[in-house]
Design an enzyme around this catalytic site. Structure first.
Site, PDB file in Angstrom:
ATOM      1  N   ASP A 119       0.801  -1.228   0.000  1.00  0.00           N
ATOM      2  CA  ASP A 119       0.000   0.000   0.000  1.00  0.00           C
ATOM      3  C   ASP A 119       0.831   1.274   0.000  1.00  0.00           C
ATOM      4  O   ASP A 119       0.292   2.345  -0.242  1.00  0.00           O
ATOM      5  CB  ASP A 119      -0.912   0.072   1.243  1.00  0.00           C
ATOM      6  CG  ASP A 119      -2.326  -0.338   0.910  1.00  0.00           C
ATOM      7  OD1 ASP A 119      -2.586  -0.688  -0.238  1.00  0.00           O
ATOM      8  OD2 ASP A 119      -3.172  -0.287   1.825  1.00  0.00           O
ATOM      9  N   CYS A 175     -18.405 -15.684  -9.310  1.00  0.00           N
ATOM     10  CA  CYS A 175     -19.574 -14.854  -8.974  1.00  0.00           C
ATOM     11  C   CYS A 175     -20.802 -15.230  -9.805  1.00  0.00           C
ATOM     12  O   CYS A 175     -21.889 -14.687  -9.557  1.00  0.00           O
ATOM     13  CB  CYS A 175     -19.261 -13.382  -9.224  1.00  0.00           C
ATOM     14  SG  CYS A 175     -18.089 -12.687  -8.049  1.00  0.00           S
ATOM     15  N   CYS A 201     -19.296   4.892  -0.986  1.00  0.00           N
ATOM     16  CA  CYS A 201     -18.837   3.732  -0.201  1.00  0.00           C
ATOM     17  C   CYS A 201     -18.548   4.116   1.260  1.00  0.00           C
ATOM     18  O   CYS A 201     -17.712   4.976   1.537  1.00  0.00           O
ATOM     19  CB  CYS A 201     -17.594   3.143  -0.852  1.00  0.00           C
ATOM     20  SG  CYS A 201     -16.935   1.744   0.051  1.00  0.00           S
ATOM     21  N   CYS A 228     -20.489  -5.954   1.965  1.00  0.00           N
ATOM     22  CA  CYS A 228     -20.403  -6.666   0.686  1.00  0.00           C
ATOM     23  C   CYS A 228     -19.480  -7.871   0.781  1.00  0.00           C
ATOM     24  O   CYS A 228     -19.312  -8.609  -0.191  1.00  0.00           O
ATOM     25  CB  CYS A 228     -19.950  -5.729  -0.428  1.00  0.00           C
ATOM     26  SG  CYS A 228     -18.404  -4.897  -0.117  1.00  0.00           S
ATOM     27  N   CYS A 232     -21.054 -12.644   1.310  1.00  0.00           N
ATOM     28  CA  CYS A 232     -20.531 -13.427   0.180  1.00  0.00           C
ATOM     29  C   CYS A 232     -20.457 -14.915   0.545  1.00  0.00           C
ATOM     30  O   CYS A 232     -19.870 -15.274   1.567  1.00  0.00           O
ATOM     31  CB  CYS A 232     -19.147 -12.906  -0.207  1.00  0.00           C
ATOM     32  SG  CYS A 232     -18.385 -13.843  -1.543  1.00  0.00           S
TER      33      CYS A 232
HETATM   34  S1  SF4 Z   1     -21.403 -11.925  -2.964  1.00  0.00           S
HETATM   35 FE1  SF4 Z   1     -19.393 -12.803  -3.482  1.00  0.00          FE
HETATM   36  S2  SF4 Z   1     -19.802 -14.422  -4.999  1.00  0.00           S
HETATM   37 FE2  SF4 Z   1     -21.646 -13.151  -4.844  1.00  0.00          FE
HETATM   38  S3  SF4 Z   1     -21.403 -11.665  -6.518  1.00  0.00           S
HETATM   39 FE3  SF4 Z   1     -20.586 -10.702  -4.656  1.00  0.00          FE
HETATM   40  S4  SF4 Z   1     -18.372 -11.166  -4.671  1.00  0.00           S
HETATM   41 FE4  SF4 Z   1     -19.374 -12.548  -6.147  1.00  0.00          FE
HETATM   42  S1  SF4 Z   2     -21.081  -2.755   1.175  1.00  0.00           S
HETATM   43 FE1  SF4 Z   2     -19.065  -2.626   0.214  1.00  0.00          FE
HETATM   44  S2  SF4 Z   2     -19.281  -1.181  -1.477  1.00  0.00           S
HETATM   45 FE2  SF4 Z   2     -21.087  -0.959  -0.155  1.00  0.00          FE
HETATM   46  S3  SF4 Z   2     -20.577   0.714   1.238  1.00  0.00           S
HETATM   47 FE3  SF4 Z   2     -19.959  -1.185   2.258  1.00  0.00          FE
HETATM   48  S4  SF4 Z   2     -17.782  -1.498   1.677  1.00  0.00           S
HETATM   49 FE4  SF4 Z   2     -18.650   0.038   0.265  1.00  0.00          FE
END
Ligand code: SF4
Ligand code: SF4
Length: 284
Positions: A119, A175, A201, A228, A232
């Site tokens: 970074d 995905c 974000c 997010c 997943c």
């Molecule tokens: S939740 Fe995970 S697998 Fe589903 S679209 Fe998002 S990144 Fe891809």
């Molecule tokens: S879910 Fe992911 S893209 Fe959405 S605000 Fe939170 S960190 Fe950002």
């Protein structure tokens, strides 16, 4: 790499990442960076490691899983939700030490023949991770590894040495048939083309601009955002971290609703001392 504590890695030839650079410039053109001026500087270097280390020929890309018991708890109703990478020692420090060990084992002692990047310098780490075969870019714009999911941090060791074998880029897309992260993002920050609208974000807003009452009161996040990621399916089945450097140094579940009001500099130092949170806290 495993002996140094990395969970996934690969080696990439140091050439220009021209496709990734073109996509990045398009994203900048659309204003995706939202005032993160540093992203507009050194674009050429970001996509060509030879401009960071003269004579560079290879890049070792390393990833470490930081998932802990709180990583999937985005809905937990405690006093301050904090992204789980910030629960443990600052990964910039950890990964630099780990790469120094790798360089030592490779017998590389001349500082002019190597450069460690965590970074601290502009480098397109996600594109490099895909090229190194570590994973694919998920719809949430993060690198997803089929075993470790996306709770990973990355670093690179650039070398002037040529490697006798380079990794095969990751080409599958795990995905397909999903889209949970798009639905889950509370602010609609995820674009369909797997980039993030930085302005929206929560993670960017709370980490780059400091904790804000607006973000906290509306979304409950004090530092970062993992919504997010916690939704997943690849993260639901991924293992917890095994590298002891990523052991949590505090638990956000201990914070009550008065946590922010009582956060004096001294208390922050004692709670967050060597974590990424403290590094940011000093700047705010
Ligand atoms: S939740 Fe995970 S697998 Fe589903 S679209 Fe998002 S990144 Fe891809
Ligand atoms: S879910 Fe992911 S893209 Fe959405 S605000 Fe939170 S960190 Fe950002």
């Amino acid at each position: 790499m495993a002996a140094a504590g990395f969970d996934a890695w690969g080696v990439v030839e140091a050439t220009e990442l021209s496709d990734a650079k073109a996509r990045f410039e398009m994203w900048l053109g659309e204003g995706g960076d939202y005032g993160l001026d540093y992203l507009r500087r050194n674009v050429d270097k970001r996509f060509d490691a030879r401009l960071l280390l003269p004579g560079a020929r290879s890049i070792i890309v390393g990833a470490v899983c930081y998932k802990n018991e709180q990583s999937l708890s985005s809905d937990a109703p405690y006093g301050g939700r904090i992204a789980s990478y910030a629960h443990s020692e600052d990964y910039h420090t950890s990964l630099k030490e780990m790469f120094r060990q790798v360089a030592e084992r490779l017998g590389i002692t001349d500082r002019k023949s190597m450069k460690i990047c965590v970074d601290s310098v502009p480098l397109a780490e996600k594109s490099l991770a895909v090229r190194a075969g570590i994973g694919w870019i998920g719809r949430n714009s993060l690198v997803v590894n089929p075993r470790f999911g996306s709770f990973m941090v990355f670093g690179e060791l650039i070398l002037t040495e040529e490697c006798d074998h380079y990794s095969t880029p990751y080409e599958s897309d795990g995905c397909v048939g999903c889209g949970r992260c798009l639905l889950r993002c509370p602010t609609g920050a995820i674009s369909p083309n797997r980039t993030i609208r930085t302005a929206l974000c929560i993670s960017n807003r709370t980490i780059e601009q400091g904790p804000s009452s607006e973000e906290f009161d509306t979304h409950g996040w004090y530092f970062g955002c993992e919504e997010c990621q916690s939704c997943c399916p690849h993260n639901a089945t991924s293992p917890l971290h095994t590298n002891p450097r990523f052991r949590p140094l505090y638990s956000p579940t201990l914070f009550d609703s008065n946590f922010r009001a009582n956060l004096t500099p001294e208390r922050a130092e004692s709670l967050f001392g060597t974590t990424p949170l403290m590094r940011k806290f000093k700047k705010w």
